[in-house]
Structure formats: C-alpha cells, structure tokens
Enzyme design. Structure first.
Site: not given
Ligand SMILES: [Zn+2]
Length: 290
Positions: A214-217, A88-89, A238, A186-187
C-alpha cells in the site's frame, strides 16, 4: 461453464497466487465511477493484464455498491481478463458483509489499528464469512498511515510489520493475502521514501501468502519492482491516478471555460489516467499475464 446468471467478477486468490509463482504483481487501481472503471478495464484488456478495481468505504457509499457491482460485472463480461472488485481499507464486518452479499468477491479488513489479539479476532470473523462465499480476504499487520521517515527505531519496530508476528497472524486468521507496513505511506511523500527491503524479505521467509504493498504512490518504480522481486504480489494505486485525471480536467476547463458537456470535459481526464494505468501495469510486470 457459466450460466447466464453467474458472476464474471472473480476473487483475488488465484490471480495473486499466479503472480506470486511468476514473480510479477497485479495492480489494484482505486476507481470511483463509470469513467474510471472504463479506463482501467479497457487499458488492462489492451495490455492483457489481470486487474483489481478497488474502492474504499467512501467510494462504495458515493457510487453505491449495487451500481459498482453492476458496472464491474458488465466490464468482466465484455473483457476476457481476470477482473476483481475489491473492498479497500474496510474496517467494519457489517459493511464488508453488505457488499459481499451484493457480489463483491475480494475484501480488505483493516483492523491494524487494534491490538494484535483484537486484530486477529476481527479478521478471523471476516475470513469465516468471506470464505463461505468464495471471496478472498486481505488484512494488514503494522501501520501505514502517517509513518514518518525519521521514526526512531523503537517506534519503527512497533509500527512496521514484524515477520514472526506476521507468520502467526496469517496462520491464525486464514487470510489470503497480507498487507505489509515497510515504510510506505498513503498519499504523497514529503521526503525521500525509505523502504525497509530487508524487513520485506524477512516477512516473505515467514509468510507464504501473497504480500500487498500500500501507499506506493511516489515510490520510484525501480524500488517498487524490487519489492515485487522480494514477494509483493499486489500493488495499490490510488493517488497516482487521481491527480492526473483532475489536472487534465482542470486544464480543459482553463482552456474551455464555458464547457458543460461531461462527455467532452471528462475525456482528457480519462486519457491522462490511461497513461498512468499503462505505466503501472508495466511497473508491475503484469502485461501479457491474463
Ligand atoms: Zn492502503
């Protein structure tokens, strides 16, 4: 038929194409160690969900690529669901090569911070190598990190994925999936996330490969599900996993300040993580799809 020595770890190409056809997403969970791999895989097996175990460069350095491959290979032999291990990344061809050579079969090359032509060149180099090994490649166009809600329109156009450019990017690189920048970060968010759903649909019209979020938290589940309806086939998770794990372990130590047995103090962390894994599998609609 598998020989004794052949790997059970799969790439992510077939699982994402199946998800695209059947309109669900495969969850990609960021794992860090034996315990987190166990929770994710055992829960996915219970719910019959295909699953992607993702590790950042930091995770692979921390745990060791050879250890991670061995642990995930063991998991993939024990459970009759598609299990992928994913880089990842990653930003370096050399690092990707190292882990693909160890048996990883899915990777993200993130050169999205580079100008377009350089992004194409770097991604193409990874695709050429990975495809020879039967590994799949995800790349990103547009920028996720630090995207703010109050970007002015020009900035937004510059940082979010441009649909026409996405089409060219996929055609020239030969990637298997595309990570899109449509307003997630992200985060955790500070304000209400604003996801550019129209842009996502426009990208999907131009691009036939599976799309990745990505970044769906902290993006509300109904919005994530709307992105899945509009073409997202892989959702990365994550931060949403780390926090409940840590909170449960902290709580355990608060109640048992003299605890020193990892088998005891990690168990509540695993239980808390399991609940989130179930929630995310349901959000993605991937249960029963393995
Ligand atoms: Zn990501």
């Amino acid at each position: 038929m598998h020989s004794e020595n052949s790997s059970h770890i799969v790439n992510t190409r077939e699982m994402l194409i199946k998800a695209q056809k059947e309109h669900y997403a495969v969850p990609a969970f960021n794992i860090h160690n034996l315990e987190t791999v166990q929770v994710v895989v055992e829960t996915a097996a219970e719910w019959r969900s295909p699953v992607i175990l993702a590790g950042t460069p930091g995770t692979f350095e921390y745990a060791g690529g050879d250890y991670l491959v061995a642990i995930v290979e063991t998991a993939a032999r024990k459970h009759d669901i598609p299990i992928a291990l994913h880089l990842d990344h990653f930003e370096s061809f050399e690092a990707i090569k190292t882990y693909l050579d160890m048996g990883v079969r899915s990777c993200m090359i993130d050169a999205s911070h580079e100008p377009f032509e350089e992004n194409v060149r770097i991604v193409k180099e990874v695709v050429d190598y990975a495809h020879r090994l039967g590994a799949s490649v995800e790349a990103e166009l547009g920028r996720l990190g630090g995207v703010e809600d109050d970007l002015i329109v020009d900035e937004k156009d510059a940082r979010y994925t441009n649909p026409k450019q996405a089409k060219e990017f996929v055609a020239r690189t030969g990637i298997d999936s595309l990570a899109v920048a449509i307003g997630t970060a992200h985060g955790l968010y500070k304000g209400e996330p604003k996801i550019d759903l129209e842009r996502l649909s426009a990208i999907r019209q131009e691009v036939s490969v599976p799309l990745v979020l990505h970044g769906a938290s902290d993006v509300p589940s109904p919005i994530v599900q709307e992105t899945i309806r509009r073409g997202i086939c892989k959702v990365n998770i994550a931060t949403d996993l780390k926090i409940p794990f840590a909170d449960a372990v902290k709580q355990y130590f608060a109640e048992h300040p003299d605890a020193n047995d990892p088998r005891k103090y990690l168990t509540p962390g695993k239980e808390a993580m399991k609940k989130v894994v179930i929630e995310k599998i349901k959000m993605c609609g991937s249960h029963g799809k393995a």
